[in-house]
Write a protein that holds these residues in place. Structure first.
Motif, PDB file in Angstrom:
ATOM      1  N   GLN A 207       0.840  -1.204   0.000  1.00 17.25           N
ATOM      2  CA  GLN A 207       0.000   0.000   0.000  1.00 17.25           C
ATOM      3  C   GLN A 207       0.873   1.252   0.000  1.00 17.25           C
ATOM      4  O   GLN A 207       0.585   2.220  -0.712  1.00 17.25           O
ATOM      5  N   GLU A 208       1.945   1.234   0.792  1.00 17.70           N
ATOM      6  CA  GLU A 208       2.871   2.375   0.837  1.00 17.70           C
ATOM      7  C   GLU A 208       3.684   2.453  -0.463  1.00 17.70           C
ATOM      8  O   GLU A 208       3.959   3.546  -0.960  1.00 17.70           O
ATOM      9  N   TYR A 209       4.057   1.313  -0.986  1.00 16.35           N
ATOM     10  CA  TYR A 209       4.804   1.233  -2.256  1.00 16.35           C
ATOM     11  C   TYR A 209       3.994   1.894  -3.377  1.00 16.35           C
ATOM     12  O   TYR A 209       4.536   2.599  -4.218  1.00 16.35           O
ATOM     13  N   ASP A 210       2.689   1.679  -3.363  1.00 20.24           N
ATOM     14  CA  ASP A 210       1.804   2.241  -4.378  1.00 20.24           C
ATOM     15  C   ASP A 210       1.833   3.766  -4.374  1.00 20.24           C
ATOM     16  O   ASP A 210       1.592   4.397  -5.406  1.00 20.24           O
ATOM     17  N   LYS A 211       2.145   4.380  -3.232  1.00 24.80           N
ATOM     18  CA  LYS A 211       2.174   5.833  -3.097  1.00 24.80           C
ATOM     19  C   LYS A 211       3.475   6.457  -3.604  1.00 24.80           C
ATOM     20  O   LYS A 211       3.569   7.683  -3.722  1.00 24.80           O
ATOM     21  N   LEU A 212       4.483   5.624  -3.880  1.00 21.45           N
ATOM     22  CA  LEU A 212       5.775   6.135  -4.329  1.00 21.45           C
ATOM     23  C   LEU A 212       5.680   6.644  -5.760  1.00 21.45           C
ATOM     24  O   LEU A 212       4.774   6.271  -6.513  1.00 21.45           O
ATOM     25  N   ASP A 213       6.646   7.468  -6.159  1.00 24.37           N
ATOM     26  CA  ASP A 213       6.706   7.962  -7.534  1.00 24.37           C
ATOM     27  C   ASP A 213       6.817   6.788  -8.499  1.00 24.37           C
ATOM     28  O   ASP A 213       7.436   5.767  -8.182  1.00 24.37           O
ATOM     29  N   GLU A 214       6.256   6.964  -9.676  1.00 24.50           N
ATOM     30  CA  GLU A 214       6.235   5.892 -10.671  1.00 24.50           C
ATOM     31  C   GLU A 214       7.638   5.397 -11.034  1.00 24.50           C
ATOM     32  O   GLU A 214       7.837   4.205 -11.243  1.00 24.50           O
ATOM     33  N   ASP A 215       8.618   6.295 -11.119  1.00 21.14           N
ATOM     34  CA  ASP A 215       9.964   5.874 -11.500  1.00 21.14           C
ATOM     35  C   ASP A 215      10.630   5.008 -10.427  1.00 21.14           C
ATOM     36  O   ASP A 215      11.582   4.289 -10.712  1.00 21.14           O
ATOM     37  N   VAL A 216      10.120   5.037  -9.213  1.00 26.12           N
ATOM     38  CA  VAL A 216      10.659   4.212  -8.121  1.00 26.12           C
ATOM     39  C   VAL A 216      10.098   2.792  -8.213  1.00 26.12           C
ATOM     40  O   VAL A 216      10.768   1.828  -7.851  1.00 26.12           O
ATOM     41  N   LYS A 217       8.903   2.664  -8.743  1.00 30.42           N
ATOM     42  CA  LYS A 217       8.194   1.385  -8.757  1.00 30.42           C
ATOM     43  C   LYS A 217       8.509   0.560 -10.009  1.00 30.42           C
ATOM     44  O   LYS A 217       7.636   0.007 -10.632  1.00 30.42           O
ATOM     45  N   ARG A 218       9.774   0.469 -10.361  1.00 28.44           N
ATOM     46  CA  ARG A 218      10.168  -0.263 -11.562  1.00 28.44           C
ATOM     47  C   ARG A 218      10.663  -1.677 -11.257  1.00 28.44           C
ATOM     48  O   ARG A 218      10.917  -2.458 -12.160  1.00 28.44           O
ATOM     49  N   ALA A 219      10.795  -2.002  -9.981  1.00 26.33           N
ATOM     50  CA  ALA A 219      11.366  -3.298  -9.582  1.00 26.33           C
ATOM     51  C   ALA A 219      10.381  -4.440  -9.825  1.00 26.33           C
ATOM     52  O   ALA A 219       9.176  -4.285  -9.692  1.00 26.33           O
ATOM     53  N   LYS A 220      10.939  -5.582 -10.141  1.00 28.33           N
ATOM     54  CA  LYS A 220      10.161  -6.813 -10.191  1.00 28.33           C
ATOM     55  C   LYS A 220      10.025  -7.265  -8.740  1.00 28.33           C
ATOM     56  O   LYS A 220      11.014  -7.366  -8.027  1.00 28.33           O
ATOM     57  N   LEU A 221       8.800  -7.513  -8.294  1.00 29.99           N
ATOM     58  CA  LEU A 221       8.566  -7.798  -6.883  1.00 29.99           C
ATOM     59  C   LEU A 221       8.016  -9.219  -6.699  1.00 29.99           C
ATOM     60  O   LEU A 221       7.037  -9.593  -7.352  1.00 29.99           O
ATOM     61  N   PHE A 222       8.681  -9.974  -5.827  1.00 36.48           N
ATOM     62  CA  PHE A 222       8.261 -11.337  -5.506  1.00 36.48           C
ATOM     63  C   PHE A 222       7.874 -11.403  -4.036  1.00 36.48           C
ATOM     64  O   PHE A 222       8.614 -10.933  -3.180  1.00 36.48           O
ATOM     65  N   MET A 223       6.714 -11.983  -3.736  1.00 37.25           N
ATOM     66  CA  MET A 223       6.353 -12.283  -2.354  1.00 37.25           C
ATOM     67  C   MET A 223       7.082 -13.561  -1.995  1.00 37.25           C
ATOM     68  O   MET A 223       6.945 -14.571  -2.696  1.00 37.25           O
ATOM     69  N   LEU A 224       7.874 -13.523  -0.944  1.00 39.35           N
ATOM     70  CA  LEU A 224       8.624 -14.688  -0.481  1.00 39.35           C
ATOM     71  C   LEU A 224       8.160 -14.965   0.937  1.00 39.35           C
ATOM     72  O   LEU A 224       8.499 -14.241   1.859  1.00 39.35           O
ATOM     73  N   SER A 225       7.345 -15.997   1.098  1.00 35.40           N
ATOM     74  CA  SER A 225       6.698 -16.213   2.382  1.00 35.40           C
ATOM     75  C   SER A 225       6.521 -17.692   2.691  1.00 35.40           C
ATOM     76  O   SER A 225       6.461 -18.516   1.788  1.00 35.40           O
ATOM     77  N   SER A 226       6.415 -17.984   3.974  1.00 30.12           N
ATOM     78  CA  SER A 226       6.108 -19.349   4.403  1.00 30.12           C
ATOM     79  C   SER A 226       4.607 -19.525   4.602  1.00 30.12           C
ATOM     80  O   SER A 226       4.144 -20.592   4.978  1.00 30.12           O
ATOM     81  N   SER A 227       3.835 -18.485   4.327  1.00 35.19           N
ATOM     82  CA  SER A 227       2.383 -18.523   4.521  1.00 35.19           C
ATOM     83  C   SER A 227       1.740 -19.571   3.615  1.00 35.19           C
ATOM     84  O   SER A 227       2.047 -19.665   2.431  1.00 35.19           O
ATOM     85  N   LEU A 228       0.840 -20.335   4.203  1.00 33.24           N
ATOM     86  CA  LEU A 228       0.048 -21.303   3.452  1.00 33.24           C
ATOM     87  C   LEU A 228      -1.411 -20.845   3.351  1.00 33.24           C
ATOM     88  O   LEU A 228      -2.264 -21.582   2.867  1.00 33.24           O
ATOM     89  N   ASP A 229      -1.668 -19.638   3.827  1.00 29.21           N
ATOM     90  CA  ASP A 229      -3.012 -19.080   3.840  1.00 29.21           C
ATOM     91  C   ASP A 229      -3.458 -18.784   2.401  1.00 29.21           C
ATOM     92  O   ASP A 229      -2.824 -17.984   1.705  1.00 29.21           O
ATOM     93  N   PRO A 230      -4.537 -19.421   1.944  1.00 26.96           N
ATOM     94  CA  PRO A 230      -5.016 -19.184   0.573  1.00 26.96           C
ATOM     95  C   PRO A 230      -5.356 -17.712   0.315  1.00 26.96           C
ATOM     96  O   PRO A 230      -5.230 -17.234  -0.810  1.00 26.96           O
ATOM     97  N   THR A 231      -5.752 -16.994   1.361  1.00 30.33           N
ATOM     98  CA  THR A 231      -6.053 -15.568   1.217  1.00 30.33           C
ATOM     99  C   THR A 231      -4.800 -14.793   0.837  1.00 30.33           C
ATOM    100  O   THR A 231      -4.852 -13.877   0.008  1.00 30.33           O
ATOM    101  N   ASP A 232      -3.655 -15.153   1.431  1.00 33.60           N
ATOM    102  CA  ASP A 232      -2.388 -14.494   1.092  1.00 33.60           C
ATOM    103  C   ASP A 232      -2.023 -14.753  -0.371  1.00 33.60           C
ATOM    104  O   ASP A 232      -1.572 -13.847  -1.076  1.00 33.60           O
ATOM    105  N   LEU A 233      -2.205 -15.982  -0.813  1.00 34.07           N
ATOM    106  CA  LEU A 233      -1.919 -16.321  -2.211  1.00 34.07           C
ATOM    107  C   LEU A 233      -2.811 -15.518  -3.154  1.00 34.07           C
ATOM    108  O   LEU A 233      -2.343 -14.971  -4.155  1.00 34.07           O
ATOM    109  N   LYS A 234      -4.090 -15.434  -2.815  1.00 29.89           N
ATOM    110  CA  LYS A 234      -5.051 -14.702  -3.646  1.00 29.89           C
ATOM    111  C   LYS A 234      -4.708 -13.210  -3.676  1.00 29.89           C
ATOM    112  O   LYS A 234      -4.670 -12.602  -4.752  1.00 29.89           O
ATOM    113  N   ARG A 235      -4.450 -12.627  -2.519  1.00 31.30           N
ATOM    114  CA  ARG A 235      -4.110 -11.202  -2.459  1.00 31.30           C
ATOM    115  C   ARG A 235      -2.835 -10.898  -3.236  1.00 31.30           C
ATOM    116  O   ARG A 235      -2.732  -9.862  -3.895  1.00 31.30           O
TER     117      ARG A 235
END
Length: 126
Positions: free
Chosen positions: A73-101
């Motif tokens: 949510q905070e990342y979304d507020k950054l300037d567009e030129d900052v948001k150029r990175a490829k972003l991977f969620m790296l988590s041990s969560s098995l919660d299907p809601t986390d996967l969906k989100r």
């Protein structure tokens, strides 16, 4: 073989996970520089002030004070030129809601289950 990325930002509150992930990234020659932030708030500030300009970000979900989704949510507020990175969620969560989100978030390229492996890195670099 060429290094796929120049700067990799790893955001995770767990020291052991950071140590293991960093070692895998280093031994897999994934990025020229690996920067670790144990606080998502610190990571946002580093992105905002331009002190860190990553090509790729690995982001945990479950962290105290600010979750991975709150980071996004905070990342979304950054300037567009900052948001150029490829972003991977790296988590041990098995919660299907986390996967969906994760899959529904426009910044998340892929959800990856911990621990990161060399095989996963090869797939990400391809």
């Amino acid at each position: 073989m060429a290094v796929p990325y120049k700067i990799c930002l790893l955001i995770d509150d767990n020291y052991i996970d950071n140590f293991v992930t960093r070692r895998i990234l280093e031994s897999g020659n994934f990025a020229e520089e690996i920067i670790v932030r144990q606080s998502p708030a610190e990571a946002i500030e580093s992105l905002r002030d331009g002190s860190v300009k990553p090509d790729v970000i690995f982001l945990d979900i479950r962290m105290p004070m600010m979750s991975g989704f709150e980071f996004l949510q905070e990342y979304d507020k950054l300037d567009e030129d900052v948001k150029r990175a490829k972003l991977f969620m790296l988590s041990s969560s098995l919660d299907p809601t986390d996967l969906k989100r994760s899959s529904e978030n426009k910044y998340v390229t892929q959800f990856i289950h911990k621990p990161l492996t060399h095989k996963m890195l090869e797939e990400l670099s391809a």
